[in-house]
Design a protein around this motif. Structure first.
Motif, PDB file in Angstrom:
ATOM      1  N   LYS A 213       0.828  -1.207   0.000  1.00  0.00           N
ATOM      2  CA  LYS A 213       0.000   0.000   0.000  1.00  0.00           C
ATOM      3  C   LYS A 213       0.863   1.257   0.000  1.00  0.00           C
ATOM      4  CE  LYS A 213      -3.198  -0.032   3.141  1.00  0.00           C
ATOM      5  NZ  LYS A 213      -3.928  -0.372   4.389  1.00  0.00           N
ATOM      6  N   THR A 214       1.926   1.282   0.812  1.00  0.00           N
ATOM      7  CA  THR A 214       2.786   2.465   0.880  1.00  0.00           C
ATOM      8  C   THR A 214       3.544   2.674  -0.423  1.00  0.00           C
ATOM      9  OG1 THR A 214       3.078   1.988   3.236  1.00  0.00           O
ATOM     10  CG2 THR A 214       4.519   3.646   2.291  1.00  0.00           C
ATOM     11  N   SER A 215       3.834   1.600  -1.125  1.00  0.00           N
ATOM     12  CA  SER A 215       4.562   1.742  -2.390  1.00  0.00           C
ATOM     13  C   SER A 215       3.704   2.346  -3.489  1.00  0.00           C
ATOM     14  CB  SER A 215       5.092   0.384  -2.858  1.00  0.00           C
ATOM     15  OG  SER A 215       4.056  -0.405  -3.431  1.00  0.00           O
ATOM     16  N   ALA A 216       2.402   2.463  -3.240  1.00  0.00           N
ATOM     17  CA  ALA A 216       1.468   3.063  -4.207  1.00  0.00           C
ATOM     18  C   ALA A 216       1.539   2.386  -5.570  1.00  0.00           C
ATOM     19  CB  ALA A 216       1.728   4.562  -4.339  1.00  0.00           C
ATOM     20  N   GLY A 217       1.644   1.063  -5.566  1.00  0.00           N
ATOM     21  CA  GLY A 217       1.633   0.308  -6.811  1.00  0.00           C
ATOM     22  C   GLY A 217       2.986   0.112  -7.458  1.00  0.00           C
ATOM     23  N   THR A 218       4.022   0.835  -7.008  1.00  0.00           N
ATOM     24  CA  THR A 218       5.340   0.720  -7.652  1.00  0.00           C
ATOM     25  C   THR A 218       6.008  -0.625  -7.363  1.00  0.00           C
ATOM     26  OG1 THR A 218       6.416   1.825  -5.779  1.00  0.00           O
ATOM     27  CG2 THR A 218       5.702   3.208  -7.620  1.00  0.00           C
ATOM     28  N   ALA A 219       5.549  -1.343  -6.317  1.00  0.00           N
ATOM     29  CA  ALA A 219       6.123  -2.657  -6.028  1.00  0.00           C
ATOM     30  C   ALA A 219       5.866  -3.647  -7.147  1.00  0.00           C
ATOM     31  CB  ALA A 219       5.571  -3.196  -4.712  1.00  0.00           C
ATOM     32  N   ALA A 220       4.906  -3.351  -8.009  1.00  0.00           N
ATOM     33  CA  ALA A 220       4.617  -4.255  -9.121  1.00  0.00           C
ATOM     34  C   ALA A 220       5.709  -4.204 -10.183  1.00  0.00           C
ATOM     35  CB  ALA A 220       3.267  -3.906  -9.741  1.00  0.00           C
ATOM     36  N   ARG A 221       6.493  -3.129 -10.216  1.00  0.00           N
ATOM     37  CA  ARG A 221       7.530  -3.017 -11.245  1.00  0.00           C
ATOM     38  C   ARG A 221       8.934  -2.811 -10.690  1.00  0.00           C
ATOM     39  NH1 ARG A 221       4.335   1.660 -11.487  1.00  0.00           N
ATOM     40  NH2 ARG A 221       5.399   3.606 -10.958  1.00  0.00           N
ATOM     41  N   THR A 222       9.079  -2.726  -9.382  1.00  0.00           N
ATOM     42  CA  THR A 222      10.390  -2.558  -8.751  1.00  0.00           C
ATOM     43  C   THR A 222      10.693  -3.799  -7.924  1.00  0.00           C
ATOM     44  OG1 THR A 222      10.082  -0.161  -8.634  1.00  0.00           O
ATOM     45  CG2 THR A 222      11.791  -1.117  -7.234  1.00  0.00           C
ATOM     46  N   PRO A 223      11.680  -4.597  -8.302  1.00  0.00           N
ATOM     47  CA  PRO A 223      11.938  -5.854  -7.589  1.00  0.00           C
ATOM     48  C   PRO A 223      12.508  -5.629  -6.196  1.00  0.00           C
ATOM     49  CG  PRO A 223      13.608  -5.489  -9.266  1.00  0.00           C
ATOM     50  CD  PRO A 223      12.578  -4.415  -9.460  1.00  0.00           C
ATOM     51  N   VAL A 224      12.098  -6.481  -5.274  1.00  0.00           N
ATOM     52  CA  VAL A 224      12.657  -6.519  -3.923  1.00  0.00           C
ATOM     53  C   VAL A 224      13.324  -7.872  -3.751  1.00  0.00           C
ATOM     54  CG1 VAL A 224      12.156  -6.452  -1.452  1.00  0.00           C
ATOM     55  CG2 VAL A 224      10.906  -4.946  -3.021  1.00  0.00           C
ATOM     56  N   ALA A 225      14.599  -7.848  -3.388  1.00  0.00           N
ATOM     57  CA  ALA A 225      15.360  -9.089  -3.225  1.00  0.00           C
ATOM     58  C   ALA A 225      15.574  -9.365  -1.743  1.00  0.00           C
ATOM     59  CB  ALA A 225      16.708  -8.983  -3.939  1.00  0.00           C
ATOM     60  N   ARG A 226      15.615 -10.627  -1.409  1.00  0.00           N
ATOM     61  CA  ARG A 226      15.905 -11.034  -0.037  1.00  0.00           C
ATOM     62  C   ARG A 226      17.265 -11.700   0.008  1.00  0.00           C
ATOM     63  NH1 ARG A 226      10.869 -13.651   3.410  1.00  0.00           N
ATOM     64  NH2 ARG A 226      10.520 -11.854   4.742  1.00  0.00           N
ATOM     65  N   ALA A 227      18.101 -11.246   0.946  1.00  0.00           N
ATOM     66  CA  ALA A 227      19.442 -11.810   1.104  1.00  0.00           C
ATOM     67  C   ALA A 227      19.494 -12.635   2.376  1.00  0.00           C
ATOM     68  CB  ALA A 227      20.477 -10.697   1.155  1.00  0.00           C
ATOM     69  N   THR A 228      19.991 -13.847   2.279  1.00  0.00           N
ATOM     70  CA  THR A 228      20.160 -14.675   3.468  1.00  0.00           C
ATOM     71  C   THR A 228      21.127 -14.027   4.438  1.00  0.00           C
ATOM     72  OG1 THR A 228      19.781 -16.633   2.102  1.00  0.00           O
ATOM     73  CG2 THR A 228      20.749 -16.992   4.270  1.00  0.00           C
ATOM     74  N   ASN A 229      22.175 -13.395   3.898  1.00  0.00           N
ATOM     75  CA  ASN A 229      23.161 -12.678   4.707  1.00  0.00           C
ATOM     76  C   ASN A 229      23.460 -11.363   3.999  1.00  0.00           C
ATOM     77  OD1 ASN A 229      25.922 -11.795   5.545  1.00  0.00           O
ATOM     78  ND2 ASN A 229      25.785 -13.598   6.854  1.00  0.00           N
ATOM     79  N   LEU A 230      23.072 -10.244   4.593  1.00  0.00           N
ATOM     80  CA  LEU A 230      23.215  -8.949   3.933  1.00  0.00           C
ATOM     81  C   LEU A 230      24.679  -8.583   3.714  1.00  0.00           C
ATOM     82  CD1 LEU A 230      21.846  -6.454   2.767  1.00  0.00           C
ATOM     83  CD2 LEU A 230      21.857  -5.448   5.065  1.00  0.00           C
ATOM     84  N   THR A 231      25.536  -8.878   4.674  1.00  0.00           N
ATOM     85  CA  THR A 231      26.957  -8.546   4.528  1.00  0.00           C
ATOM     86  C   THR A 231      27.564  -9.263   3.322  1.00  0.00           C
ATOM     87  OG1 THR A 231      27.168  -8.216   6.918  1.00  0.00           O
ATOM     88  CG2 THR A 231      29.200  -8.547   5.679  1.00  0.00           C
ATOM     89  N   ARG A 232      27.246 -10.539   3.167  1.00  0.00           N
ATOM     90  CA  ARG A 232      27.775 -11.286   2.018  1.00  0.00           C
ATOM     91  C   ARG A 232      27.218 -10.744   0.710  1.00  0.00           C
ATOM     92  NH1 ARG A 232      26.801 -17.249   4.486  1.00  0.00           N
ATOM     93  NH2 ARG A 232      28.354 -17.172   6.173  1.00  0.00           N
ATOM     94  N   ALA A 233      25.965 -10.344   0.727  1.00  0.00           N
ATOM     95  CA  ALA A 233      25.374  -9.767  -0.488  1.00  0.00           C
ATOM     96  C   ALA A 233      26.091  -8.482  -0.877  1.00  0.00           C
ATOM     97  CB  ALA A 233      23.888  -9.504  -0.268  1.00  0.00           C
ATOM     98  N   LEU A 234      26.433  -7.660   0.106  1.00  0.00           N
ATOM     99  CA  LEU A 234      27.164  -6.418  -0.184  1.00  0.00           C
ATOM    100  C   LEU A 234      28.569  -6.718  -0.702  1.00  0.00           C
ATOM    101  CD1 LEU A 234      26.091  -4.269   2.911  1.00  0.00           C
ATOM    102  CD2 LEU A 234      25.190  -4.147   0.583  1.00  0.00           C
TER     103      LEU A 234
END
Length: 317
Positions: A213-234
């Motif tokens: 709801k807060t994304s106002a529909g933009t979540a449909a075209r902007t990907p969100v990724a989940r990282a098991t470990n954020l430090t390793r992802a960086l």
């Protein structure tokens, strides 16, 4: 002797040999060619043409994303929340309506929105069943089921940038637990030409109905990724050539002096109270502060990300 000769002639005459029209071929050569193949394998058959068309469509589809950890089903409970979620385009696969419900304006609007959108199953259920589904929450006779969010893999965001022919512009959230902040960041990333958001798998906000709801529909075209470990992802992003920029009140550089924003970069935003965690802060290539002449101590994650994304967009223009 004559009798024996006649008996041999009769035996020979009874044996079946080549017949007229057989072309001289023997009986074995006239056997069938086996069972009839399936319709999909018979040349010219309508089912074969349909199968070929499906294969061509599949070949034209984009390659599947690597994908990240799956989310879980979520329930939006209550008449006003359900109607608001449907208005904002929050994904849903089922709307549960209590049997013999008092059919007020909100119920009628929810049913109309669900029918207009399509793909949402309308399910009638007795009140005890809805009570069980919602663990006794005040559902007011309406429950909306939101399917699990299809998270991307952090490397997918690099592919998004490569497909667009642009330097990656990514936001990573460290310890942000409010889904509304996540939704606001997704909205800012979309507005300023970013390529996605990365969140940790644990102890962090996910793509809930509130974030949608807060994304106002933009979540449909902007990907969100989940990282098991954020430090390793960086660290993986650093190996891919991205500069990791952490936002911190005591950062060694000011935003207006940060020249790396016009290149491949991942911006890391910490929680409003604790900021960046120790390991994530040590992984950053540079920590930057946002000047605030008004004297505010900090900005929430959504606002801070928007400020930096605007500066990055301005430098890239």
């Amino acid at each position: 002797m004559a009798g024996n000769s006649q008996r041999r002639n009769r035996r020979t005459a009874n044996k079946k040999g080549a017949t007229v029209g057989s072309g001289g071929k023997r009986r074995r050569a006239l056997e069938g060619k086996g069972p009839t193949p399936p319709a999909e394998m018979r040349k010219g058959h309508v089912k074969q043409r349909a199968a070929n068309a499906r294969a061509k469509q599949a070949a034209r589809r984009p390659a599947p994303r690597r994908g990240g950890p799956k989310g879980t089903n979520e329930l939006v409970v209550g008449r006003n929340p359900v109607v608001e979620a449907l208005r904002e385009g929050v994904p849903a696969n089922a709307l549960y309506v209590q049997q013999f419900i008092d059919n007020d304006e909100r119920v009628r609007e929810a049913l109309q929105l669900a029918a207009e959108r399509g793909g949402i199953n309308l399910m009638e259920a007795p009140r005890p069943e809805l009570d069980r589904m919602t663990n006794g929450l005040n559902h007011q006779g309406l429950v909306l089921q939101v399917p699990p969010y299809d998270y991307a893999h952090p490397e997918d965001l690099l592919d998004e940038a490569a497909t667009a022919g642009e330097d990656p512009l990514i936001v990573a959230l460290d310890g942000v637990t409010d889904p509304r902040n996540l939704g606001a960041v997704v909205r800012s990333v979309s507005a300023f030409g970013g390529h996605g958001v990365v969140v940790p798998e644990r102890r962090a906000a996910g793509m809930t109905a509130g974030a949608w709801k807060t994304s106002a529909g933009t979540a449909a075209r902007t990907p969100v990724a989940r990282a098991t470990n954020l430090t390793r992802a960086l660290e993986s992003y650093q190996k891919a050539g991205l500069t990791v920029v952490g936002l911190a009140a005591d950062g060694e550089a000011e935003l207006q002096d940060l020249e790396v924003l016009d290149g491949p970069v991942v911006i890391v935003v910490g929680s409003e109270g604790k900021g960046l965690s120790r390991l994530v802060g040590e992984t950053c290539d540079v920590r930057v502060r946002i000047p605030m002449p008004g004297g505010a101590e900090s900005l929430n994650a959504g606002v801070a990300a928007g400020v930096v994304l605007y500066e990055a967009s301005r430098r890239r223009a």
